[in-house]
Design a protein around this motif. Structure first.
Motif, mmCIF file in Angstrom:
data_model
loop_
_atom_site.group_PDB
_atom_site.id
_atom_site.type_symbol
_atom_site.label_atom_id
_atom_site.label_comp_id
_atom_site.label_asym_id
_atom_site.label_seq_id
_atom_site.Cartn_x
_atom_site.Cartn_y
_atom_site.Cartn_z
ATOM 1 N N MET A 11 0.846 -1.187 0.000
ATOM 2 C CA MET A 11 0.000 0.000 0.000
ATOM 3 C C MET A 11 0.881 1.236 0.000
ATOM 4 S SD MET A 11 -2.992 1.386 -0.056
ATOM 5 C CE MET A 11 -3.854 -0.177 -0.039
ATOM 6 N N THR A 12 0.435 2.227 -0.709
ATOM 7 C CA THR A 12 1.116 3.518 -0.725
ATOM 8 C C THR A 12 0.067 4.617 -0.695
ATOM 9 O OG1 THR A 12 2.921 2.644 -2.066
ATOM 10 C CG2 THR A 12 2.684 5.022 -2.018
ATOM 11 N N GLN A 13 0.307 5.622 0.106
ATOM 12 C CA GLN A 13 -0.559 6.793 0.135
ATOM 13 C C GLN A 13 0.295 8.042 0.215
ATOM 14 O OE1 GLN A 13 -3.668 6.582 3.076
ATOM 15 N NE2 GLN A 13 -4.580 4.775 2.153
ATOM 16 N N LYS A 15 -0.254 12.330 0.412
ATOM 17 C CA LYS A 15 -1.217 13.428 0.574
ATOM 18 C C LYS A 15 -0.479 14.755 0.570
ATOM 19 C CE LYS A 15 -4.877 10.921 2.552
ATOM 20 N NZ LYS A 15 -6.241 11.118 2.795
ATOM 21 N N LEU A 62 -1.928 8.966 8.426
ATOM 22 C CA LEU A 62 -1.634 8.342 7.143
ATOM 23 C C LEU A 62 -1.196 6.890 7.325
ATOM 24 C CD1 LEU A 62 -1.803 9.239 4.225
ATOM 25 C CD2 LEU A 62 0.585 9.931 4.355
ATOM 26 N N SER A 65 -4.301 4.942 8.026
ATOM 27 C CA SER A 65 -5.076 4.832 6.793
ATOM 28 C C SER A 65 -4.478 3.786 5.853
ATOM 29 C CB SER A 65 -5.132 6.202 6.107
ATOM 30 O OG SER A 65 -5.772 6.112 4.867
ATOM 31 N N CYS A 66 -3.167 3.778 5.738
ATOM 32 C CA CYS A 66 -2.471 2.793 4.894
ATOM 33 C C CYS A 66 -2.737 1.373 5.405
ATOM 34 C CB CYS A 66 -0.972 3.063 4.914
ATOM 35 S SG CYS A 66 -0.255 3.519 3.354
ATOM 36 N N ALA A 69 -6.365 0.377 4.705
ATOM 37 C CA ALA A 69 -6.600 0.115 3.284
ATOM 38 C C ALA A 69 -5.964 -1.196 2.830
ATOM 39 C CB ALA A 69 -6.067 1.274 2.440
ATOM 40 N N SER A 70 -4.913 -1.626 3.507
ATOM 41 C CA SER A 70 -4.244 -2.876 3.128
ATOM 42 C C SER A 70 -4.775 -4.073 3.907
ATOM 43 C CB SER A 70 -2.737 -2.757 3.347
ATOM 44 O OG SER A 70 -2.450 -2.652 4.725
ATOM 45 N N ALA A 150 3.620 11.054 3.315
ATOM 46 C CA ALA A 150 3.495 9.825 2.553
ATOM 47 C C ALA A 150 3.774 8.641 3.470
ATOM 48 C CB ALA A 150 4.468 9.805 1.378
#
Length: 156
Positions: A11-13, A15, A62, A65-66, A69-70, A150
Motif C-alpha cells: 500500500m502507498t498513500q 497526501k 496516514l 489509513s495505509c 486500506a491494506s 506519505a
C-alpha cells in the motif's frame, strides 16, 4: 512471516496539504521581469511548532489509513522507518499510534536530518545490522515541504 511470492509493495498513500505549505517552504527565486537576472534567493522557511504539529498528527493518520486500506493491523507491522527529521516527532508518532518506541529505529543522532535520503539510509542500516530481515513488514513514512506526507507498507 509471509511467503516470499506475495506482493512486496502492499500500500502507498501520498497526501498534499497545500493550504499549510507556508509553514515549510524551500528556497525560491525572485526574478526581475523576464528574462532578467535572478535578484534574490530566499532560503528554507519553517514554522517549527506548526511543522511539529503537522508531522505528529498527519503522519500517524496516514500510517493508520495505509494499514486499514491494506487490511493490516498496526501490530502486524514489524518496523516503522520514519523520516529522520526530529527525534521528538518520531517518539510522538509512536505514542499516538500506541506502539513501542522499539519499533521506530532512529539514526538522526548519527547523521542529522538527511532529508529525502533519511528513510533509505535507515533501511540500509537496519538490514546491514540484521534488525530488518526478509519477510518483515515495514512502514516507511515521512513528510516534507509543501506540506506533504506519505506512507508505504512493504514486505522486505
Amino acid at each position: 512471516k509471509k511467503d516470499a511470492a506475495e506482493p512486496r509493495f502492499l500500500m502507498t498513500q501520498l497526501k498534499s496539504y497545500g493550504e499549510l505549505g507556508h509553514f515549510l517552504s524551500a528556497g525560491r527565486t525572485e526574478t526581475a521581469p523576464f528574462p532578467g537576472p535572478v535578484t534574490g534567493l530566499t532560503p528554507f522557511r519553517m514554522n517549527g511548532r506548526e511543522v511539529y504539529k503537522f508531522a505528529t498528527h498527519k503522519v500517524p493518520e496516514l500510517i493508520e489509513s495505509c494499514c486499514a486500506a491494506s487490511g493490516l493491523e498496526l501490530g502486524e507491522i514489524d518496523h516503522f522507518l520514519l523520516h529522520q527529521a526530529n527525534y521528538r516527532i518520531i517518539k510522538q508518532v509512536a505514542k499516538r499510534l500506541g506502539l513501542p518506541e522499539e519499533k521506530f529505529p532512529c539514526n538522526i543522532a548519527e547523521y542529522g536530518n538527511t532529508s529525502a535520503a533519511s528513510e533509505a539510509i535507515l533501511l540500509a542500516e537496519q538490514v546491514e545490522q540484521g534488525k530488518v530481515k526478509p519477510g518483515d513488514l515495514l512502514v516507511l513514512a515521512g513528510f516534507g515541504g509543501g506540506l506533504t506526507a506519505a506512507a508505504m507498507i512493504v514486505r522486505l
